[in-house]
Design a protein around this motif. Structure first.
Motif, PDB file in Angstrom:
ATOM      1  N   ASP A  81       0.829  -1.211   0.000  1.00 51.31           N
ATOM      2  CA  ASP A  81       0.000   0.000   0.000  1.00 51.31           C
ATOM      3  C   ASP A  81       0.865   1.263   0.000  1.00 51.31           C
ATOM      4  O   ASP A  81       0.514   2.268  -0.634  1.00 51.31           O
ATOM      5  CB  ASP A  81      -0.927   0.005   1.210  1.00 51.31           C
ATOM      6  N   LEU A 134       2.257   1.753  -3.508  1.00 53.80           N
ATOM      7  CA  LEU A 134       1.198   2.152  -4.425  1.00 53.80           C
ATOM      8  C   LEU A 134       0.762   3.592  -4.166  1.00 53.80           C
ATOM      9  O   LEU A 134       0.493   4.354  -5.112  1.00 53.80           O
ATOM     10  CB  LEU A 134       0.007   1.202  -4.290  1.00 53.80           C
ATOM     11  N   LYS A 187       0.910   6.565  -7.013  1.00 53.68           N
ATOM     12  CA  LYS A 187      -0.256   7.366  -7.383  1.00 53.68           C
ATOM     13  C   LYS A 187       0.024   8.860  -7.196  1.00 53.68           C
ATOM     14  O   LYS A 187      -0.411   9.691  -7.994  1.00 53.68           O
ATOM     15  CB  LYS A 187      -1.470   6.933  -6.561  1.00 53.68           C
ATOM     16  N   LYS A 241      -3.570  -5.118  -8.958  1.00 54.44           N
ATOM     17  CA  LYS A 241      -4.147  -3.999  -8.221  1.00 54.44           C
ATOM     18  C   LYS A 241      -3.511  -2.676  -8.644  1.00 54.44           C
ATOM     19  O   LYS A 241      -4.213  -1.679  -8.878  1.00 54.44           O
ATOM     20  CB  LYS A 241      -3.943  -4.220  -6.717  1.00 54.44           C
ATOM     21  N   GLU A 250      -5.267   0.642 -10.695  1.00 54.16           N
ATOM     22  CA  GLU A 250      -5.409   1.974 -10.117  1.00 54.16           C
ATOM     23  C   GLU A 250      -4.586   3.033 -10.849  1.00 54.16           C
ATOM     24  O   GLU A 250      -4.974   4.204 -10.882  1.00 54.16           O
ATOM     25  CB  GLU A 250      -5.014   1.932  -8.639  1.00 54.16           C
TER      26      GLU A 250
END
Length: 530
Positions: free
Chosen positions: A295, A298, A302, A350, A354
């Motif tokens: 997480d 990621l 992002k 995943k 995203e």
């Protein structure tokens, strides 16, 4: 008091009059003529005095009027010589757009003012900004305490920059830059010269394998760092876009020394001693299967995509491949049906889901040896190329010839670029057939374990890759020394059919070849490990 004075003066006046009368009484006939002359003299003298007083008054009045007139007219008169005007001389004047006033609390050099405000300015380097500050302050290079300084080129923050769409099969011609290089004046110059040489992209570090992050980013797992090399990522992306260059942001994922050393529960664990596991004595690996680690990476990716990067490139998309593998314990092993390659594939599914909708490309760096699909490599790294190709736009195999130790019977693989690049690309093409993924390899731009490194060595790699399905290329040098690629570029441009996929129309106005980067140290000292 006035009456007393009159009473005291009265006797004196009477005595004076008596003396005059006595004199007149004693005066003979011709004395009368003398008296008349005296009266005329007194009249003339009085007239002269009055005229003189009037003349003096007129002169003084005229002089005062001229002085007043001169004082009133003086601001409109040009001065004999120009006088420098500083910010403190004109505190009420409206400043040009983008210019602010700065008042140092101590003596300050212009270069220090430039460093202070570089992040929020339009300028990319301190020398360029310093020159602009000096120009705005009449050439001054130093300022005294409390002396107001004009600082030009300041823009509203935050800068907003959007990703620029680029086709996945578009040809990329890129060099790799560390975060420190990318955020320096040397790096900015290197980027400009690479563009002039025919390049159209750079790969720059956002997070390297030591866990350091080169941009401002707040997260519980991020290292605390006061100063970062790329202090304004949207501004940096905008600079690349202004040169019509593709911005590739590299993020090293699961090899992260910062997390392994400061967040021990998120590191790979040792079955023997119940402490963080070490790869050949080094505490560098996070547990790839930890949701917190995934997480975190990621979230960083992002954020970078929102800041104007055109492509997110994941490196170290794997589990540790060396060390005591039997002693390494991972969270995913609680499920006996789960394997390393599935952990990697699930994460990429995943991440791609995203990131791709945000308008950026997603590329993956993989070991060149994975083209051989040996079970030992797959079981250690978790890099199943077939599965990984489903969740990315570009695969970038690291096919540095010198790294194929003991492969295919070559004692010196570094001196056999044609064989290893050709064979690797052929194998990757077969493995990824039908996936639609683009193969854009990392090529060797360093002299480690080869005696033949030269511009010709660069050309041989590029031509071989193209012949076997490669679209574009990425040059890797850990020290960012690209003297040999710079020297090879003119040959590529002159023989596009051999080396390049598409014409390089932006070089039509180039009048002279670019200057190659100067080597900082021996090439043999650099051995990249990705």
């Amino acid at each position: 008091m006035g009456a007393a004075k009159s009473e005291n003066l009265g006797p004196r006046l009477n005595i004076s009059n008596m003396r005059v009368a006595a004199a007149h009484a004693k005066m003979p006939a011709d004395g009368k003529r003398v008296e008349m002359v005296l009266r005329k003299f007194r009249f003339v003298f009085t007239a002269v005095v009055l005229i003189a007083i009037f003349a003096i008054g007129s002169f003084l009045s005229s002089r005062h009027a001229r002085a007043s007139q001169a004082q009133t007219a003086s601001p409109a008169q040009p001065s004999a010589a120009p006088v420098a005007v500083s910010a403190s001389d004109t505190p009420g004047l409206e400043l040009p757009p983008g210019t602010i006033r700065y008042t140092p609390k101590a003596n300050m050099l212009a270069i220090l003012v430039a460093r202070k405000y570089l992040t929020e300015s339009l300028y990319m380097t301190v020398p360029e900004f310093e020159a602009a500050i000096r120009k705005a302050n009449n050439g001054k290079s130093a300022f005294k305490k409390n002396e107001e300084v004009l600082v030009p080129g300041i823009e509203p923050q935050p800068v907003v920059e959007k990703s620029v769409p680029f086709p996945r099969d578009g040809e990329i011609r890129a060099i790799y830059l560390t975060g420190s290089t990318a955020g320096s004046a040397h790096g900015i110059d290197l980027i400009r010269r690479w563009k002039q040489a025919g390049g159209n992209s750079v790969v720059f570090d956002i997070k390297d394998s030591d866990g350091s992050i080169n941009i401002p980013f707040e997260h519980a797992l991020a290292p605390k760092r006061k100063n970062v090399p790329i202090s304004n990522l949207p501004k940096f992306a905008r600079f690349l876009h202004s040169l019509d260059m593709h911005a590739i942001a590299r993020i090293a994922l699961f090899r992260d020394e910062n997390i392994a050393q400061h967040h021990g529960t998120l590191a790979v664990q040792s079955r023997k001693n119940h402490q963080p596991w070490r790869e050949n004595g080094k505490l560098v690996w996070t547990d790839t299967s930890r949701p917190e680690v995934q997480d975190y990476n990621l979230a960083l990716a992002k954020y970078v995509a929102q800041s104007g990067a055109d492509e997110i490139q994941f490196d170290y998309v794997r589990f540790p491949a060396e060390g005591d593998q039997k002693d390494a314990q991972f969270v995913f092993q609680a499920d006996p049906k789960m394997h390393r390659d599935e952990v990697i594939a699930n994460f990429l599914q995943k991440a791609y889901g995203e990131l791709h909708p945000m308008g950026v490309l997603v590329s993956l760096d993989v070991f060149g040896v994975m083209a051989w699909q040996r079970q030992v490599d797959l079981s250690h790294t978790g890099q199943d190329i077939v599965k990984m190709a489903k969740y990315c736009d570009v695969l970038s195999p690291m096919i540095y010839p010198s790294h194929f130790f003991g492969m295919d019977g070559y004692a010196l693989p570094g001196d056999a670029p044609e064989h290893f690049i050709g064979t690797s690309m052929e194998r990757f093409e077969k493995v990824t057939a039908g996936s639609g993924v683009v193969l854009r390899p990392w090529l060797q731009a360093f002299a480690w374990k080869t005696k033949t490194y030269s511009p010709e060595y660069i050309l041989k790699q590029v031509s071989t890759s193209k012949q076997h399905g490669g679209i574009g290329f990425l040059f890797w040098n850990a020290r960012n020394d690209y003297a040999k690629p710079f020297a090879a570029m003119p040959t590529m441009l002159a023989n596009r059919k051999t080396y390049l996929k598409e014409p390089v129309t932006e070089l039509a106005n180039q009048t002279k070849p670019p200057v190659a980067a100067k080597p900082a140290e021996s090439e043999a000292a650099v051995a990249p490990h990705k």
